[in-house]
Scaffold this active site. Structure first.
Site, mmCIF file in Angstrom:
data_model
loop_
_atom_site.group_PDB
_atom_site.id
_atom_site.type_symbol
_atom_site.label_atom_id
_atom_site.label_comp_id
_atom_site.label_asym_id
_atom_site.label_seq_id
_atom_site.Cartn_x
_atom_site.Cartn_y
_atom_site.Cartn_z
ATOM 1 N N ASN A 263 0.882 -1.171 0.000
ATOM 2 C CA ASN A 263 0.000 0.000 0.000
ATOM 3 C C ASN A 263 0.915 1.214 0.000
ATOM 4 O O ASN A 263 1.564 1.527 0.998
ATOM 5 C CB ASN A 263 -0.895 0.003 1.241
ATOM 6 C CG ASN A 263 -1.818 1.218 1.297
ATOM 7 O OD1 ASN A 263 -1.433 2.320 0.935
ATOM 8 N ND2 ASN A 263 -3.038 1.018 1.774
ATOM 9 N N GLU A 294 -3.890 1.628 -3.053
ATOM 10 C CA GLU A 294 -4.027 3.048 -2.740
ATOM 11 C C GLU A 294 -3.052 3.890 -3.571
ATOM 12 O O GLU A 294 -2.324 4.724 -3.058
ATOM 13 C CB GLU A 294 -3.829 3.304 -1.241
ATOM 14 C CG GLU A 294 -4.517 4.580 -0.771
ATOM 15 C CD GLU A 294 -4.513 4.764 0.741
ATOM 16 O OE1 GLU A 294 -5.055 5.794 1.178
ATOM 17 O OE2 GLU A 294 -3.988 3.902 1.471
ATOM 18 N N TYR A 370 -7.707 -3.831 -2.301
ATOM 19 C CA TYR A 370 -7.649 -2.794 -1.278
ATOM 20 C C TYR A 370 -9.029 -2.738 -0.630
ATOM 21 O O TYR A 370 -9.960 -2.124 -1.148
ATOM 22 C CB TYR A 370 -7.263 -1.445 -1.900
ATOM 23 C CG TYR A 370 -7.239 -0.284 -0.931
ATOM 24 C CD1 TYR A 370 -6.789 -0.433 0.373
ATOM 25 C CD2 TYR A 370 -7.664 0.985 -1.330
ATOM 26 C CE1 TYR A 370 -6.767 0.624 1.257
ATOM 27 C CE2 TYR A 370 -7.639 2.062 -0.462
ATOM 28 C CZ TYR A 370 -7.191 1.875 0.832
ATOM 29 O OH TYR A 370 -7.173 2.934 1.710
ATOM 30 N N ASN A 412 -7.170 -4.340 5.555
ATOM 31 C CA ASN A 412 -7.736 -3.435 6.560
ATOM 32 C C ASN A 412 -8.358 -4.144 7.757
ATOM 33 O O ASN A 412 -9.438 -3.787 8.229
ATOM 34 C CB ASN A 412 -8.760 -2.507 5.903
ATOM 35 C CG ASN A 412 -8.190 -1.118 5.636
ATOM 36 O OD1 ASN A 412 -7.484 -0.561 6.477
ATOM 37 N ND2 ASN A 412 -8.485 -0.577 4.471
ATOM 38 N N ASP A 507 2.898 4.906 4.849
ATOM 39 C CA ASP A 507 2.596 4.485 6.219
ATOM 40 C C ASP A 507 2.484 2.961 6.324
ATOM 41 O O ASP A 507 2.344 2.419 7.423
ATOM 42 C CB ASP A 507 1.327 5.156 6.748
ATOM 43 C CG ASP A 507 0.153 5.068 5.788
ATOM 44 O OD1 ASP A 507 0.304 4.449 4.706
ATOM 45 O OD2 ASP A 507 -0.908 5.631 6.093
ATOM 46 N N HIS A 508 2.538 2.280 5.193
ATOM 47 C CA HIS A 508 2.641 0.828 5.143
ATOM 48 C C HIS A 508 4.032 0.453 4.638
ATOM 49 O O HIS A 508 4.715 1.267 4.013
ATOM 50 C CB HIS A 508 1.614 0.220 4.181
ATOM 51 C CG HIS A 508 0.188 0.350 4.617
ATOM 52 N ND1 HIS A 508 -0.579 -0.724 5.008
ATOM 53 C CD2 HIS A 508 -0.623 1.434 4.684
ATOM 54 C CE1 HIS A 508 -1.802 -0.309 5.316
ATOM 55 N NE2 HIS A 508 -1.859 1.000 5.132
#
Length: 517
Positions: A263, A294, A370, A412, A507-508
């Protein structure tokens, strides 16, 4: 050496409590000599031509000599008595380490501050810091700071002073050490000799080394924070994930395929990120297929992005969000040409946000997904667990009728408590609600899909996502949201399911799967 460095060194090192470990080795004569040198080193940047010791006596001689000689010895005895009290307390704790465990948090902090040790963290950190200090003080501190060496160094210009003048100098120096704020006003005095400055420099350097060691006790290593177990409620047997030691040796027969998933949280931003190189990532990992989530691209951006592809990865397939521009988006980039490619789940209600790309290869289907986040206030939770998860599960089972399936991407959901740093504090946070975790289990794991990382590492804490808001990556306070789920029929062919926590830019972090074919 500038004034600021000397002031910092004196503030941090000349702490009367720091000598508590060896009170008897410092004689009264040495006390006056040491303090005189410290005060003189502070004054070494001024323009006066007098020596530091002469300045002290000249400034104070007329007003201090009368009636001061008696008070001098009394103050020194009081100071020495203070050291003895602290020495007794130090020795008492050292002789009975069990006292440390019995202390309250307030008592631990007060004791650490008394000895000049940082008092931050929870009780476990404080206990560890105090125990370490006890061992450090009795061994390394005595070796590094030799009071005998200070005794042998003397001020050549002050050898003919009277006993009264020496007493006044000692008292004035005590005043400056114990009340440093007052001494700042009297610092504009004469320069000092080079020999004295060297002594003080060594003392400051020694203290900084000790301070750094102490600080490291209550902070995580910054280079590889993921190698330290970080969890609010760790269970017995849990260990942190370390890819350098936990990944198996590479396969050498060549009959394997390496898949990666990431991601990227905005592909255009990632490509501009100074610390990221797509070429270096490809060279280092030598992957066959890369799945992206994303991407946040629009249809008009895809052609220009394709021009930036690395040589050897000419096959790429992109889907973008039409419902909301610059949102979601997935892609598959491959050096192996797939047999077929399709987009979405075949359900219009789910396919407007560009969340699924499926590529068919010889021995498996690869589904890059996603999964929708339940959102702030869990406003999409119902949609997620009653519609999306069920539809994706049915889609996977349909594909499995012809060949095994690999589901990858940002799903998620942190499925178990081991998959999230703070499980208790996130019971109603999107990605860790009971509803999402149950849906993950019933729609995917109970339907024959295997969580490859958890199968390979049942007791390993490894995260793939760290929020920007609280700087979670630096302290490894994260979530495991990214997965490779595979059909049971090929689960035994997985050679390695791994995390690449050192790759930044999102952030991943990327995850990988090596599959024997």
């Amino acid at each position: 050496m500038n004034l600021q460095a000397l002031q910092i060194g004196v503030k941090s090192f000349i702490n009367l409590s720091s000598f508590a470990a060896r009170p008897r080795s410092l004689k009264i004569g040495q006390l006056g000599s040491l303090r005189l040198r410290v005060m003189s080193s502070k004054r070494g940047v001024s323009s006066s031509t007098k020596s530091a010791a002469a300045s002290i006596v000249d400034d104070k001689k007329d007003s201090k000599l009368k009636g001061m000689s008696g008070d001098c010895s009394e103050d020194v005895l009081m100071e020495e008595s203070c050291w003895k009290v602290q020495s007794v307390e130090f020795q008492s704790i050292k002789d009975d380490p069990g006292k440390i465990e019995a202390m309250t948090v307030q008592e631990l902090r007060a004791t650490l501050r008394k000895f000049g040790v940082p008092a931050k963290g929870r009780k476990g950190d404080l206990v560890f810091a105090l125990k370490h200090f006890m061992g450090e003080s009795s061994q390394e501190l005595e070796e590094r700071v030799s009071f005998n060496s200070l005794e042998n160094i003397s001020l050549q210009k002050n050898t003919k002073r009277t006993s009264d003048e020496s007493c006044v100098a000692s008292i004035n120096t005590v005043s400056e050490v114990s009340g440093f704020k007052k001494s700042k006003r009297r610092m504009k005095q004469s320069p000092v000799e080079d020999e004295i400055v060297k002594v003080d420099t060594e003392i400051v350097t020694t203290k900084r080394k000790l301070s750094i060691k102490t600080d490291d006790l209550v902070t995580l290593p910054q280079a590889e924070p993921w190698t330290v177990l970080s969890h609010k409620k760790p269970q017995k047997g849990w260990i942190p994930y370390n890819p350098r030691t936990m990944r198996p040796a590479p396969l050498t027969d060549g009959n394997s395929v390496k898949l990666m998933s990431w991601n990227v949280n905005g592909l255009r931003a990632l490509l501009k990120f100074e610390g990221f190189s797509a070429l270096k990532l490809a060279q280092r990992e030598n992957f066959d297929v890369l799945c992206l989530q994303e991407t946040k691209l629009q249809e008009k951006d895809v052609d220009s992005i394709k021009q930036c592809l690395i040589d050897g990865y000419e096959n790429s397939f992109w889907t973008c969000s039409n419902a909301k521009l610059g949102y979601s988006g997935t892609a598959i980039v491959s050096r192996i040409k797939p047999l077929s490619v399709c987009y979405g789940l075949g359900i219009p209600d789910h396919d407007s946000e560009g969340r699924v790309v499926t590529a068919e290869f010889d021995s498996f289907y690869l589904v890059n997904t996603y999964v929708p986040n339940s959102g702030d206030g869990l406003k999409r939770l119902s949609y997620r667990i009653t519609q999306w998860d069920l539809s994706l599960s049915n889609y996977m089972k349909e594909l499995e009728k012809s060949k095994p399936v690999i589901l990858t991407g940002d799903l998620n959901c942190a499925h178990q408590e081991i998959d999230i740093y703070n499980p208790a504090g996130n019971k109603r946070s999107a990605g860790f609600t009971e509803e999402e975790r149950q849906s993950f289990g019933s729609n995917f794991l109970s339907k024959g899909l295997v969580d490859t990382f958890r199968k390979q590492h049942p007791n390993v804490v490894g995260y793939t996502y760290w929020g920007y808001r609280h700087g979670g990556r630096k302290t490894n306070k994260g979530w495991r949201l990214d997965y490779f789920l595979v059909s049971e029929s090929i689960a035994d062919k997985v050679h390695d399911s791994y995390i690449v926590p050192d790759v930044n830019g999102s952030d991943h972090c990327p995850i990988g799967l090596v599959l024997k074919v």
